[in-house]
Design an enzyme around this catalytic site. Structure first.
Site, PDB file in Angstrom:
ATOM      1  N   SER A 162       0.824  -1.196   0.000  1.00  0.00           N
ATOM      2  CA  SER A 162       0.000   0.000   0.000  1.00  0.00           C
ATOM      3  C   SER A 162       0.868   1.259   0.000  1.00  0.00           C
ATOM      4  CB  SER A 162      -0.968  -0.049   1.179  1.00  0.00           C
ATOM      5  OG  SER A 162      -1.985   0.914   1.043  1.00  0.00           O
ATOM      6  N   HIS A 191      -8.016  -5.433   0.531  1.00  0.00           N
ATOM      7  CA  HIS A 191      -6.775  -4.689   0.758  1.00  0.00           C
ATOM      8  C   HIS A 191      -5.951  -5.430   1.801  1.00  0.00           C
ATOM      9  CE1 HIS A 191      -4.382  -1.127   0.067  1.00  0.00           C
ATOM     10  NE2 HIS A 191      -4.214  -0.983   1.371  1.00  0.00           N
ATOM     11  N   ASP A 203     -10.235  -5.022  -3.822  1.00  0.00           N
ATOM     12  CA  ASP A 203      -9.669  -4.014  -2.923  1.00  0.00           C
ATOM     13  C   ASP A 203     -10.578  -2.788  -2.874  1.00  0.00           C
ATOM     14  OD1 ASP A 203      -8.130  -2.049  -1.628  1.00  0.00           O
ATOM     15  OD2 ASP A 203      -6.256  -2.861  -2.419  1.00  0.00           O
TER      16      ASP A 203
END
Length: 247
Positions: free
Chosen positions: A136, A225, A191
């Protein structure tokens, strides 16, 4: 609200909060090589996390001659999370494609990671035997750092992320020594925080910087995610390919 935006490595990995002096981050979480280290992986966690959870993951898939270094981001207010202080490599103002970006913060964070790479070189591991990666926000920083660096790296692992400062990137990467670098980019198809389209747009931008054949873009059905066992195996295989043992 803060917990919603905490970008965890995996639902199965514990997240340990940083505490104490906010002025300096603690020493990285390290998984030492099982024998003499001849290569290293430096991996950057996501927003609100620490290096511990990813160090636990790497301990489970480690290659004997590779040292794994998982630094902790400093604690700072994050605009996205109503200015709440949390571990963050740089400020995140918004998640939309046209959101303002923390230009100076991203560039300073990249310099800090380059200094960490230099430290490993001083420890005896040449930069071309180092893979840089992240999840991320950490993945975004790893891409920016590698593609603006004068340190020749072995590869980049970019998980569930995006390319920061993309509008100025061709110029920023013009003098990089990593124009031929191998990139493993992974993204969950489900996600909700960093949508798959961000990953797809990042791949297209990267293809204008490095040879398209050097980019391996993998997506995972139903993965949010976070991470999943198949992605972890793909990471392991990439590391073993880019950092083979040497005599």
């Amino acid at each position: 609200m803060a917990s919603f935006f905490r970008l965890k490595a995996s639902s199965k990995l514990s997240v340990r909060c940083m505490c104490g002096n906010n002025m300096s981050a603690p020493l990285p979480a390290i998984v030492p090589a099982a024998r003499k280290a001849t290569a290293a992986v430096i991996f950057l966690h996501g927003l609100g996390d620490t290096g511990h959870s990813w160090a636990e993951m790497f301990a489970g898939i480690r290659t004997p001659h590779v040292k794994y270094i998982c630094p902790h981001a400093p604690i700072m207010p994050v605009t996205l999370n109503m200015n709440m202080a949390m571990p963050s490599w740089f400020d995140i103002i918004g998640l939309s494609p046209d959101a303002e970006e923390d230009d100076s913060g991203i560039k300073q964070a990249a310099e800090n990671i380059k200094a960490l790479i230099d430290q490993e070189v001083k420890n005896g591991i040449p930069s071309h035997r180092i893979v840089l990666g992240g999840f991320s926000q950490g993945g975004a920083l790893s891409l920016y750092t590698a593609l603006t660096s004068q340190q020749r790296l072995a590869g980049v692992i970019a998980l569930s992320c995006w390319l920061p400062l993309r509008s100025s990137f061709p110029q920023a990467a013009a003098n990089s020594v990593n124009k031929e670098i191998s990139i493993l980019q992974c993204h969950g198809e489900a996600d909700p925080l960093v949508p798959l389209v961000f990953g797809c747009l990042t791949v297209e931008k990267l293809k204008s910087i490095v040879p398209p054949a050097n980019i391996n873009f993998k997506t995972y059905p139903r993965m949010p995610h976070s991470s999943c066992p198949q992605e972890i195996m793909d990471i392991k295989q990439f590391i073993e390919k880019q950092l083979p043992p040497i005599n």
